[in-house]
Design a protein around this motif. Sequence first.
Motif, PDB file in Angstrom:
ATOM      1  N   UNK A 141      -6.898  -1.155  -9.149  1.00  0.00           N
ATOM      2  CA  UNK A 141      -7.078   0.289  -9.252  1.00  0.00           C
ATOM      3  C   UNK A 141      -6.875   0.995  -7.911  1.00  0.00           C
ATOM      4  N   UNK A 142      -6.902   0.257  -6.806  1.00  0.00           N
ATOM      5  CA  UNK A 142      -6.760   0.865  -5.488  1.00  0.00           C
ATOM      6  C   UNK A 142      -5.302   1.141  -5.145  1.00  0.00           C
ATOM      7  N   UNK A 143      -5.103   1.972  -4.114  1.00  0.00           N
ATOM      8  CA  UNK A 143      -3.757   2.357  -3.710  1.00  0.00           C
ATOM      9  C   UNK A 143      -3.430   1.948  -2.273  1.00  0.00           C
ATOM     10  N   UNK A 144      -4.462   1.672  -1.484  1.00  0.00           N
ATOM     11  CA  UNK A 144      -4.259   1.233  -0.106  1.00  0.00           C
ATOM     12  C   UNK A 144      -5.590   0.746   0.447  1.00  0.00           C
ATOM     13  N   UNK A 160       0.808  -1.218   0.000  1.00  0.00           N
ATOM     14  CA  UNK A 160       0.000   0.000   0.000  1.00  0.00           C
ATOM     15  C   UNK A 160       0.841   1.266   0.000  1.00  0.00           C
ATOM     16  N   UNK A 161       0.295   2.328  -0.616  1.00  0.00           N
ATOM     17  CA  UNK A 161       0.938   3.628  -0.595  1.00  0.00           C
ATOM     18  C   UNK A 161       0.499   4.378   0.660  1.00  0.00           C
ATOM     19  N   UNK A 162       1.298   5.332   1.078  1.00  0.00           N
ATOM     20  CA  UNK A 162       1.018   6.024   2.340  1.00  0.00           C
ATOM     21  C   UNK A 162      -0.169   6.966   2.199  1.00  0.00           C
ATOM     22  N   UNK A 163      -0.836   7.228   3.316  1.00  0.00           N
ATOM     23  CA  UNK A 163      -1.945   8.172   3.318  1.00  0.00           C
ATOM     24  C   UNK A 163      -1.477   9.559   2.902  1.00  0.00           C
ATOM     25  N   UNK A 164      -0.274   9.937   3.293  1.00  0.00           N
ATOM     26  CA  UNK A 164       0.249  11.252   2.916  1.00  0.00           C
ATOM     27  C   UNK A 164       0.447  11.336   1.411  1.00  0.00           C
ATOM     28  N   UNK A 165       1.006  10.291   0.803  1.00  0.00           N
ATOM     29  CA  UNK A 165       1.212  10.295  -0.643  1.00  0.00           C
ATOM     30  C   UNK A 165      -0.131  10.351  -1.372  1.00  0.00           C
ATOM     31  N   UNK A 166      -1.084   9.543  -0.938  1.00  0.00           N
ATOM     32  CA  UNK A 166      -2.406   9.549  -1.575  1.00  0.00           C
ATOM     33  C   UNK A 166      -3.044  10.929  -1.437  1.00  0.00           C
ATOM     34  N   UNK A 167      -2.929  11.532  -0.258  1.00  0.00           N
ATOM     35  CA  UNK A 167      -3.483  12.862  -0.052  1.00  0.00           C
ATOM     36  C   UNK A 167      -2.846  13.899  -0.958  1.00  0.00           C
ATOM     37  N   UNK A 168      -1.528  13.809  -1.153  1.00  0.00           N
ATOM     38  CA  UNK A 168      -0.848  14.752  -2.039  1.00  0.00           C
ATOM     39  C   UNK A 168      -1.332  14.582  -3.478  1.00  0.00           C
ATOM     40  N   UNK A 169      -1.556  13.339  -3.893  1.00  0.00           N
ATOM     41  CA  UNK A 169      -2.082  13.093  -5.239  1.00  0.00           C
ATOM     42  C   UNK A 169      -3.490  13.668  -5.381  1.00  0.00           C
ATOM     43  N   UNK A 170      -4.321  13.495  -4.362  1.00  0.00           N
ATOM     44  CA  UNK A 170      -5.671  14.054  -4.400  1.00  0.00           C
ATOM     45  C   UNK A 170      -5.630  15.570  -4.466  1.00  0.00           C
ATOM     46  N   UNK A 171      -4.744  16.179  -3.697  1.00  0.00           N
ATOM     47  CA  UNK A 171      -4.636  17.632  -3.695  1.00  0.00           C
ATOM     48  C   UNK A 171      -4.258  18.139  -5.091  1.00  0.00           C
ATOM     49  N   UNK A 202      -9.869   5.353   1.701  1.00  0.00           N
ATOM     50  CA  UNK A 202     -10.917   6.324   2.043  1.00  0.00           C
ATOM     51  C   UNK A 202     -10.459   7.227   3.183  1.00  0.00           C
ATOM     52  N   UNK A 203      -9.648   6.700   4.091  1.00  0.00           N
ATOM     53  CA  UNK A 203      -9.117   7.535   5.169  1.00  0.00           C
ATOM     54  C   UNK A 203      -8.260   8.669   4.622  1.00  0.00           C
ATOM     55  N   UNK A 204      -7.560   8.423   3.509  1.00  0.00           N
ATOM     56  CA  UNK A 204      -6.757   9.486   2.895  1.00  0.00           C
ATOM     57  C   UNK A 204      -7.652  10.601   2.382  1.00  0.00           C
ATOM     58  N   UNK A 205      -8.807  10.254   1.829  1.00  0.00           N
ATOM     59  CA  UNK A 205      -9.766  11.281   1.406  1.00  0.00           C
ATOM     60  C   UNK A 205     -10.239  12.084   2.620  1.00  0.00           C
ATOM     61  N   UNK A 206     -10.556  11.388   3.700  1.00  0.00           N
ATOM     62  CA  UNK A 206     -11.027  12.089   4.893  1.00  0.00           C
ATOM     63  C   UNK A 206      -9.967  13.025   5.445  1.00  0.00           C
ATOM     64  N   UNK A 207      -8.735  12.557   5.505  1.00  0.00           N
ATOM     65  CA  UNK A 207      -7.641  13.392   6.004  1.00  0.00           C
ATOM     66  C   UNK A 207      -7.418  14.605   5.118  1.00  0.00           C
ATOM     67  N   UNK A 208      -7.462  14.392   3.803  1.00  0.00           N
ATOM     68  CA  UNK A 208      -7.266  15.502   2.872  1.00  0.00           C
ATOM     69  C   UNK A 208      -8.391  16.524   2.999  1.00  0.00           C
ATOM     70  N   UNK A 209      -9.616  16.051   3.175  1.00  0.00           N
ATOM     71  CA  UNK A 209     -10.743  16.964   3.367  1.00  0.00           C
ATOM     72  C   UNK A 209     -10.590  17.752   4.656  1.00  0.00           C
ATOM     73  N   UNK A 210     -10.257  17.074   5.753  1.00  0.00           N
ATOM     74  CA  UNK A 210     -10.095  17.749   7.044  1.00  0.00           C
ATOM     75  C   UNK A 210      -8.984  18.798   6.996  1.00  0.00           C
TER      76      UNK A 210
END
Length: 545
Positions: A229-232, A194-205, A236-244
């Motif tokens: 197609x998934x990354x971790x 799995x990729x890290x939540x921080x990396x996924x969040x940066x991609x979403x941003x 979904x927690x990465x989406x929540x963190x990025x939103x917060x």
Amino acid sequence: MQLDLVLENADVLTQDPRRPRASRVGIWRGVVVGVDEELDGLTAAERVDARGAFMMPGFNDAHAHSVWFGQSRLDVDLEGATTAEEVYARIGARAAVEAPGAWITCTGYDAGHLHGPQPDRDGLDAAAAGRPVLIRHNTGHSLTVSGAVLTWAGVGESVVEQPEGGWIAVDDAGRPTGLLDETAMALVTRLVQPESLEHIGACLERASAEYAAEGITSVTDAGIAGGWIGHSPLEFAAYQRALDAGRLRTRFQTMVTLDALEPVAGHPDDGPQLTLGAGVRSGLGDERLQIGPAKVFTDGAMLGRTAAMTEDYCGGAHGGHGRGYLQQEEHEMRRACLAAAGAGWALAMHAIGDAALDFSLDVIAEALDRHGRPVMPHRVEHGGVVRDDQVARMAALGVVMTTQPNFISAFGESVRERIGEDRALLSYPAGRLLRAGLVLPGSSDRPVAGGRPLEVVRDFVLRCTEAGRDYGPDDRLTVDEALHAYTVGSAEATGWGERKGRLTAGRLADVVVLGADPRAVPAEEIGEIPVQATLVGGELVHGAL
């Protein structure tokens, strides 16, 4: 009552059939209060003179892959490469500045537009000086990797057994070439995930910022937390963190892949339940972030000839699959889909070939009969080949088909080569869906192909291939129909028809300001219209007013 904002002296396309045009829009707490005379007597904290600018509801992309899209901006870009030598050169340039042992990941690769031999394991090993190389094909259904990666994946110099629902390509001597199709990709993705939540969040941003600049206010991401197609598993927690953290400029709905759902034991009367822990299902969330349908991959891709067809591909298919194939045994896939539907999940069935679409509609019909309608529509994704009898069946079932006309301008000639002229007339429908009474959303499947909404609107209207040839002209839309798809259609397809897609009282104040009315310019120029500003919930997320 004092409003937060009034946009006035504007040319507003409301998408409300009762009053399609307006000149003023009032916004309070992120919601449209009314237009024109409905605002008489109300004050506002801020008034903006739009000076005649064209405004409309924000675009809603009903099928994209945002983490993959954001990630692609960090990879070696292979878009436009036409020879293996050019691919090797771009990889070599990146390898020269990377540390020994660092992965070289590449995106934008279109195998159908390469002249001569395809890149292979040995060439990639040489280009990257032994560093591991991973090339994501633009379809998302294939990888090409270096010999180093094959060794780490346990494939090495020979194939002991081909995976179910996938293919490890080999040369005439039986040696793996580096090409992995469909489920075979898991041999490699497990090495980098799995990729890290921080990396996924940066991609979403990164993705969200680009969406806002294009007038996109809502996106549905078609597959997270599992599958190829998934990354971790924690995606979904990465989406929540990025939103917060305030990193998201757009609204998101996420499809959880079917294989990320698990059997959850409940009362015997509840029947089989395939879902997330605590019974979480489609519909959880709010207007900023929501869980959507369960994403089901029934078949593969057209360009790789792995989409499941009722008739053979033209010119055959590698791996001995002349008609493509389903990605899993039918009975098992049906059982899992019905268990998810029984737990309250809407289904989004990836079905590019018409055989896969037959299977998908059978499953949805049984799910509706057993469990009724979910909180958002059941869907089928892509529609690479859709017969007229299937269009009629979708209309009878109330199924939404999400199709991408930008595939036509990106690689329509390659698709036509694989399926022939007759089936090309049944490919990626739009007008036929509307005439049958189906909901038609706007979507891109980005980054499989370019996804700027105005360019996809143009492709809905023109339906011309990369060579400029007509492709299924009977399925062309008018500009009005295409704009409706990207606003009202997408809202209805994602279960938000009462809150998004129109600039009327009670709906979310998601607005895009364009440099011109798309209906007032030649269709060929629609994609060139500038986006001047984007508002989500009445808040400026791009540009200026």
